[in-house]
Write a protein that holds these residues in place. Structure first.
Motif, PDB file in Angstrom:
ATOM      1  N   LEU A   1       0.855  -1.184   0.000  1.00 51.93           N
ATOM      2  CA  LEU A   1       0.000   0.000   0.000  1.00 51.93           C
ATOM      3  C   LEU A   1       0.889   1.230   0.000  1.00 51.93           C
ATOM      4  N   LEU A   2       0.464   2.263  -0.721  1.00 53.75           N
ATOM      5  CA  LEU A   2       1.186   3.540  -0.717  1.00 53.75           C
ATOM      6  C   LEU A   2       0.210   4.607  -0.238  1.00 53.75           C
ATOM      7  N   ALA A   3       0.566   5.309   0.845  1.00 50.47           N
ATOM      8  CA  ALA A   3      -0.310   6.390   1.343  1.00 50.47           C
ATOM      9  C   ALA A   3       0.379   7.716   1.045  1.00 50.47           C
ATOM     10  N   GLY A   4       1.019   8.339   2.048  1.00 44.29           N
ATOM     11  CA  GLY A   4       1.726   9.602   1.797  1.00 44.29           C
ATOM     12  C   GLY A   4       3.066   9.388   1.121  1.00 44.29           C
ATOM     13  N   GLY A   5       3.588   8.181   1.236  1.00 47.81           N
ATOM     14  CA  GLY A   5       4.863   7.830   0.600  1.00 47.81           C
ATOM     15  C   GLY A   5       6.099   8.352   1.314  1.00 47.81           C
ATOM     16  N   HIS A   6       5.926   9.008   2.458  1.00 51.00           N
ATOM     17  CA  HIS A   6       7.075   9.625   3.103  1.00 51.00           C
ATOM     18  C   HIS A   6       7.961   8.661   3.872  1.00 51.00           C
ATOM     19  N   THR A   7       7.519   7.430   3.981  1.00 46.96           N
ATOM     20  CA  THR A   7       8.395   6.380   4.490  1.00 46.96           C
ATOM     21  C   THR A   7       8.702   5.409   3.357  1.00 46.96           C
ATOM     22  N   LEU A   8       7.660   5.036   2.636  1.00 44.89           N
ATOM     23  CA  LEU A   8       7.824   3.993   1.616  1.00 44.89           C
ATOM     24  C   LEU A   8       8.698   4.444   0.443  1.00 44.89           C
TER      25      LEU A   8
ATOM     26  N   GLY B   1      -9.606   9.598   9.836  1.00 40.74           N
ATOM     27  CA  GLY B   1      -9.456   8.647   8.728  1.00 40.74           C
ATOM     28  C   GLY B   1      -7.991   8.340   8.490  1.00 40.74           C
ATOM     29  N   ALA B   2      -7.695   7.091   8.127  1.00 46.10           N
ATOM     30  CA  ALA B   2      -6.302   6.652   7.990  1.00 46.10           C
ATOM     31  C   ALA B   2      -5.524   7.474   6.964  1.00 46.10           C
ATOM     32  N   GLY B   3      -6.231   8.004   5.958  1.00 46.35           N
ATOM     33  CA  GLY B   3      -5.550   8.754   4.908  1.00 46.35           C
ATOM     34  C   GLY B   3      -5.455  10.244   5.189  1.00 46.35           C
TER      35      GLY B   3
ATOM     36  N   GLY C   1       4.041  18.865  15.296  1.00 48.65           N
ATOM     37  CA  GLY C   1       5.485  18.726  15.502  1.00 48.65           C
ATOM     38  C   GLY C   1       6.103  17.602  14.681  1.00 48.65           C
ATOM     39  N   ILE C   2       5.324  16.968  13.815  1.00 50.50           N
ATOM     40  CA  ILE C   2       5.860  15.867  12.991  1.00 50.50           C
ATOM     41  C   ILE C   2       6.670  16.447  11.830  1.00 50.50           C
ATOM     42  N   GLY C   3       7.937  16.069  11.770  1.00 51.99           N
ATOM     43  CA  GLY C   3       8.808  16.469  10.656  1.00 51.99           C
ATOM     44  C   GLY C   3       8.735  17.952  10.350  1.00 51.99           C
ATOM     45  N   ASP C   4       8.659  18.236   9.041  1.00 54.25           N
ATOM     46  CA  ASP C   4       8.549  19.631   8.613  1.00 54.25           C
ATOM     47  C   ASP C   4       7.265  19.787   7.786  1.00 54.25           C
TER      48      ASP C   4
ATOM     49  N   GLY D   1      -2.473   6.739   9.044  1.00 54.06           N
ATOM     50  CA  GLY D   1      -2.487   5.295   8.781  1.00 54.06           C
ATOM     51  C   GLY D   1      -1.095   4.781   8.438  1.00 54.06           C
ATOM     52  N   GLY D   2      -0.384   5.532   7.590  1.00 52.58           N
ATOM     53  CA  GLY D   2       0.974   5.138   7.201  1.00 52.58           C
ATOM     54  C   GLY D   2       1.909   5.145   8.388  1.00 52.58           C
ATOM     55  N   SER D   3       1.758   6.153   9.226  1.00 55.10           N
ATOM     56  CA  SER D   3       2.620   6.256  10.404  1.00 55.10           C
ATOM     57  C   SER D   3       2.409   5.070  11.339  1.00 55.10           C
TER      58      SER D   3
ATOM     59  N   GLY E   1      -1.909  -7.443   4.236  1.00 58.94           N
ATOM     60  CA  GLY E   1      -3.040  -6.987   3.427  1.00 58.94           C
ATOM     61  C   GLY E   1      -4.169  -6.336   4.216  1.00 58.94           C
ATOM     62  N   GLU E   2      -4.003  -6.197   5.526  1.00 59.33           N
ATOM     63  CA  GLU E   2      -5.044  -5.552   6.345  1.00 59.33           C
ATOM     64  C   GLU E   2      -4.847  -4.030   6.254  1.00 59.33           C
ATOM     65  N   ILE E   3      -5.897  -3.315   5.973  1.00 60.20           N
ATOM     66  CA  ILE E   3      -5.784  -1.857   5.774  1.00 60.20           C
ATOM     67  C   ILE E   3      -6.382  -1.118   6.968  1.00 60.20           C
ATOM     68  N   ILE E   4      -5.622  -0.186   7.534  1.00 61.69           N
ATOM     69  CA  ILE E   4      -6.173   0.679   8.588  1.00 61.69           C
ATOM     70  C   ILE E   4      -7.155   1.632   7.924  1.00 61.69           C
ATOM     71  N   THR E   5      -8.337   1.766   8.501  1.00 63.55           N
ATOM     72  CA  THR E   5      -9.339   2.665   7.903  1.00 63.55           C
ATOM     73  C   THR E   5      -9.479   3.962   8.697  1.00 63.55           C
TER      74      THR E   5
ATOM     75  N   MET F   1       5.023  15.786  25.127  1.00 61.04           N
ATOM     76  CA  MET F   1       6.306  16.466  24.940  1.00 61.04           C
ATOM     77  C   MET F   1       7.277  15.502  24.287  1.00 61.04           C
ATOM     78  N   LYS F   2       8.043  16.025  23.329  1.00 60.36           N
ATOM     79  CA  LYS F   2       9.088  15.165  22.751  1.00 60.36           C
ATOM     80  C   LYS F   2      10.405  15.910  22.711  1.00 60.36           C
ATOM     81  N   PHE F   3      11.469  15.136  22.844  1.00 62.46           N
ATOM     82  CA  PHE F   3      12.798  15.659  22.594  1.00 62.46           C
ATOM     83  C   PHE F   3      13.098  15.259  21.160  1.00 62.46           C
TER      84      PHE F   3
ATOM     85  N   ARG G   1      13.447  16.074  13.159  1.00 59.60           N
ATOM     86  CA  ARG G   1      12.315  16.283  14.079  1.00 59.60           C
ATOM     87  C   ARG G   1      11.714  14.957  14.551  1.00 59.60           C
ATOM     88  N   TYR G   2      12.286  13.824  14.106  1.00 60.18           N
ATOM     89  CA  TYR G   2      11.842  12.519  14.623  1.00 60.18           C
ATOM     90  C   TYR G   2      12.055  12.497  16.140  1.00 60.18           C
ATOM     91  N   VAL G   3      11.317  11.619  16.806  1.00 61.42           N
ATOM     92  CA  VAL G   3      11.343  11.564  18.268  1.00 61.42           C
ATOM     93  C   VAL G   3      12.579  10.821  18.782  1.00 61.42           C
TER      94      VAL G   3
HETATM   95  C1  LIG Z   1      12.292  13.963   6.588  1.00 63.22           C
HETATM   96  C2  LIG Z   1      11.222  13.217   7.342  1.00 63.22           C
HETATM   97  C3  LIG Z   1      10.979  13.568   8.653  1.00 63.22           C
HETATM   98  C4  LIG Z   1       9.983  12.891   9.373  1.00 63.22           C
HETATM   99  N1  LIG Z   1       9.786  13.226  10.674  1.00 63.22           N
HETATM  100  C5  LIG Z   1       8.828  12.581  11.380  1.00 63.22           C
HETATM  101  C6  LIG Z   1       8.560  12.940  12.731  1.00 63.22           C
HETATM  102  O1  LIG Z   1       9.128  13.862  13.305  1.00 63.22           O
HETATM  103  N2  LIG Z   1       7.616  12.219  13.389  1.00 63.22           N
HETATM  104  C7  LIG Z   1       6.909  11.203  12.786  1.00 63.22           C
HETATM  105  O2  LIG Z   1       6.058  10.594  13.426  1.00 63.22           O
HETATM  106  N3  LIG Z   1       7.145  10.851  11.504  1.00 63.22           N
HETATM  107  C8  LIG Z   1       8.071  11.520  10.788  1.00 63.22           C
HETATM  108  N4  LIG Z   1       8.260  11.184   9.479  1.00 63.22           N
HETATM  109  C9  LIG Z   1       7.465  10.089   8.887  1.00 63.22           C
HETATM  110  C10 LIG Z   1       6.159  10.621   8.304  1.00 63.22           C
HETATM  111  O3  LIG Z   1       5.268  10.942   9.346  1.00 63.22           O
HETATM  112  C11 LIG Z   1       5.513   9.558   7.391  1.00 63.22           C
HETATM  113  O4  LIG Z   1       4.573  10.225   6.653  1.00 63.22           O
HETATM  114  C12 LIG Z   1       4.843   8.382   8.057  1.00 63.22           C
HETATM  115  O5  LIG Z   1       5.695   7.656   8.855  1.00 63.22           O
HETATM  116  C13 LIG Z   1       4.304   7.385   7.039  1.00 63.22           C
HETATM  117  O6  LIG Z   1       3.116   7.860   6.532  1.00 63.22           O
HETATM  118  P1  LIG Z   1       2.870   7.854   4.977  1.00 63.22           P
HETATM  119  O7  LIG Z   1       1.442   8.206   4.801  1.00 63.22           O
HETATM  120  O8  LIG Z   1       3.887   8.687   4.301  1.00 63.22           O
HETATM  121  O9  LIG Z   1       3.053   6.284   4.639  1.00 63.22           O
HETATM  122  P2  LIG Z   1       3.752   5.545   3.420  1.00 63.22           P
HETATM  123  O10 LIG Z   1       5.191   5.892   3.349  1.00 63.22           O
HETATM  124  O11 LIG Z   1       2.954   5.677   2.174  1.00 63.22           O
HETATM  125  O12 LIG Z   1       3.588   4.049   3.955  1.00 63.22           O
HETATM  126  C14 LIG Z   1       4.300   3.592   5.092  1.00 63.22           C
HETATM  127  C15 LIG Z   1       3.928   2.125   5.361  1.00 63.22           C
HETATM  128  O13 LIG Z   1       2.584   2.038   5.833  1.00 63.22           O
HETATM  129  C16 LIG Z   1       1.794   1.202   4.992  1.00 63.22           C
HETATM  130  N5  LIG Z   1       0.468   1.820   4.964  1.00 63.22           N
HETATM  131  C17 LIG Z   1       0.163   3.083   4.587  1.00 63.22           C
HETATM  132  N6  LIG Z   1      -1.124   3.358   4.816  1.00 63.22           N
HETATM  133  C18 LIG Z   1      -1.660   2.228   5.345  1.00 63.22           C
HETATM  134  C19 LIG Z   1      -2.974   1.890   5.801  1.00 63.22           C
HETATM  135  N7  LIG Z   1      -3.995   2.751   5.760  1.00 63.22           N
HETATM  136  N8  LIG Z   1      -3.164   0.648   6.291  1.00 63.22           N
HETATM  137  C20 LIG Z   1      -2.162  -0.250   6.358  1.00 63.22           C
HETATM  138  N9  LIG Z   1      -0.905   0.016   5.936  1.00 63.22           N
HETATM  139  C21 LIG Z   1      -0.666   1.251   5.441  1.00 63.22           C
HETATM  140  C22 LIG Z   1       2.532   1.183   3.655  1.00 63.22           C
HETATM  141  O14 LIG Z   1       2.272   0.001   2.911  1.00 63.22           O
HETATM  142  C23 LIG Z   1       3.982   1.251   4.119  1.00 63.22           C
HETATM  143  O15 LIG Z   1       4.435  -0.024   4.496  1.00 63.22           O
HETATM  144  C24 LIG Z   1       9.233  11.847   8.739  1.00 63.22           C
HETATM  145  C25 LIG Z   1       9.478  11.521   7.395  1.00 63.22           C
HETATM  146  C26 LIG Z   1      10.456  12.190   6.697  1.00 63.22           C
HETATM  147  C27 LIG Z   1      10.686  11.823   5.256  1.00 63.22           C
END
Ligand SMILES: Cc1cc2nc3c(=O)[nH]c(=O)nc-3n(C[C@H](O)[C@H](O)[C@H](O)COP(=O)(O)OP(=O)(O)OC[C@H]3O[C@@H](n4cnc5c(N)ncnc54)[C@H](O)[C@@H]3O)c2cc1C
Length: 265
Positions: A27-34, A70-72, A97-100, A110-112, A157-161, A174-176, A182-184
Motif C-alpha cells: 500500500l502507498l499512502a503519503g509515501g514519506h516512508t515507503l 481517517g487513515a488517509g 510537531g511531525i517532521g517539517d 495510517g501510514g505512520s 493486506g489488512e488496511i487501517i481505515t 512532549m518530545k525531545f 524532528r523525529y522523536v
Molecule cells: C524527513 C522526514 C521527517 C519525518 N519526521 C517525522 C517525525 O518527526 N515524526 C513522525 O512521526 N514521523 C516523521 N516522518 C514520517 C512521516 O510521518 C511519514 O509520513 C509516516 O511515517 C508514514 O506515513 P505515509 O502516509 O507517508 O506512509 P507511506 O510511506 O505511504 O507508507 C508507510 C507504510 O505504511 C503502509 N500503509 C500506509 N497506509 C496504510 C494503511 N492505511 N493501512 C495499512 N498500511 C498502510 C505502507 O504500505 C507502508 O508499508 C518523517 C518523514 C520524513 C521523510
C-alpha cells in the motif's frame, strides 16, 4: 528504485481486493516512508497500490466523546483542525510537531501507525489515549497494536481505515526531537482518561510502550513532582548514534514531567 506496477483504486473495496490478490504488493499512502525505502532499494514490491485518492479514508470527525481520524488524513489537517485543538489539544500539538511542512502535508496517520517506526509521534498518542485502530477486518485496541520495531498487530493486506481517540479529561505531549529530522528521540504522552492515568513513551524503545510506574505515581497525585524521583531502566531501550540507552532513560523522566505540566499537573 526497482520497477513495480502502479495501481490507483478509487474505493476501499477495490484497494482491499487488489492487496488481497497481490502478495508482493504494498500500500502507498503519503509515501514519506515507503518512497525513500524504495529509492534506497531496501524493498522490492511487485505492485504499489496507491490509496491516497480514496475519499473514504480521509477526514476527521469530532464529538463530545471521541476524535476519529481517517487513515488517509494528513498530519497537517490534524494539526490545523480547530475542533481537534479544542477536544484534544495535545493531539493537535503532536501532529504539528511531525517532521517539517512537507512531511506534514503528505504523511498520513495510517501510514505512520502501520510503519510503527520507534521514532514516530502518533504511536505515543494512540497508546497514551487508549485509542482504537479500525481496519478492513476488525478493531484493535492500542494496547494490542504495537508489537515491536516496525511491527504491529496488522495482518498481511489488512488496511487501517480510521483511528478513534477517546477525549480525555486532560492530556499533554512532549518530545525531545532530533534537531535534523524532528523525529522523536524520546516522547511522553500523558493522559487522564475515563479509565485512569495512561503514560505512553515513544522514541525510547523498539516501539511505543506504557510506563506503569509513572501511571501509578500520577494516579496518586497528578503533578509533575510525582514523576521527579522516578527513573526508567535503560535495559532494552534504543541506543544509537543519536542517543545512548542511558540518556534516553533520563529523557523519559524529563519528557514525562513536562507532559504532565503541559496537561496542567
Ligand atoms: C524527513 C522526514 C521527517 C519525518 N519526521 C517525522 C517525525 O518527526 N515524526 C513522525 O512521526 N514521523 C516523521 N516522518 C514520517 C512521516 O510521518 C511519514 O509520513 C509516516 O511515517 C508514514 O506515513 P505515509 O502516509 O507517508 O506512509 P507511506 O510511506 O505511504 O507508507 C508507510 C507504510 O505504511 C503502509 N500503509 C500506509 N497506509 C496504510 C494503511 N492505511 N493501512 C495499512 N498500511 C498502510 C505502507 O504500505 C507502508 O508499508 C518523517 C518523514 C520524513 C521523510
Amino acid at each position: 528504485m526497482y520497477a513495480f506496477n502502479y495501481h490507483k483504486p478509487k474505493t476501499l473495496a477495490e484497494a482491499q481486493a487488489l492487496i488481497g490478490k497481490l502478495p508482493e504488493g504494498k500500500l502507498l499512502a503519503g509515501g514519506h516512508t515507503l518512497i525513500p525505502t524504495l529509492k534506497q532499494r531496501l524493498a522490492q514490491p511487485s505492485d504499489l497500490i496507491d490509496i491516497g485518492g480514496i475519499a473514504e479514508l480521509k477526514g476527521l470527525t469530532v464529538t463530545a466523546s471521541a476524535v476519529t481520524i481517517g487513515a488517509g488524513t494528513r498530519h497537517d489537517e490534524v494539526a490545523r483542525s480547530a475542533e481537534v485543538k479544542k477536544a484534544i489539544p495535545a493531539l493537535a500539538l503532536l501532529a504539528s510537531g511531525i517532521g517539517d511542512r512537507q512531511v506534514r502535508a503528505r504523511g498520513t496517520i495510517g501510514g505512520s501507525l502501520a510503519n510503527s517506526d520507534p521514532a514516530a509521534d502518533y504511536p505515543g498518542a494512540v497508546l497514551g489515549l487508549g485509542a482504537t485502530v479500525h481496519t478492513t477486518k476488525r478493531t484493535i485496541k492500542a494496547d494490542d497494536f504495537f508489537k515491536g520495531m516496525f511491527e504491529t498487530a496488522l495482518d498481511e493486506g489488512e488496511i487501517i481505515t480510521k483511528v478513534e481517540f477517546p477525549v480525555p479529561k486532560r492530556a499533554g505531549y512532549m518530545k525531545f526531537a532530533n534537531p535534523a529530522s524532528r523525529y522523536v528521540m524520546v516522547g511522553s504522552f500523558v493522559a487522564e482518561t475515563a479509565g485512569g492515568i495512561r503514560v505512553a513513551i515513544n522514541g525510547a524503545g523498539p516501539c511505543a510502550f506504557r510506563w506503569a510506574e509513572a501511571e501509578k505515581a500520577l494516579a496518586a497525585k497528578f503533578a509533575a513532582a510525582s514523576v521527579e524521583g522516578l527513573k526508567h531502566k535503560a535495559d532494552g531501550l534504543n541506543s544509537d548514534i543519536h542517543a545512548s540507552a542511558e540518556y534516553r532513560a533520563h529523557l523519559i523522566t524529563v519528557m514525562t514531567k513536562r507532559a504532565v505540566a503541559q496537561a496542567g499537573g
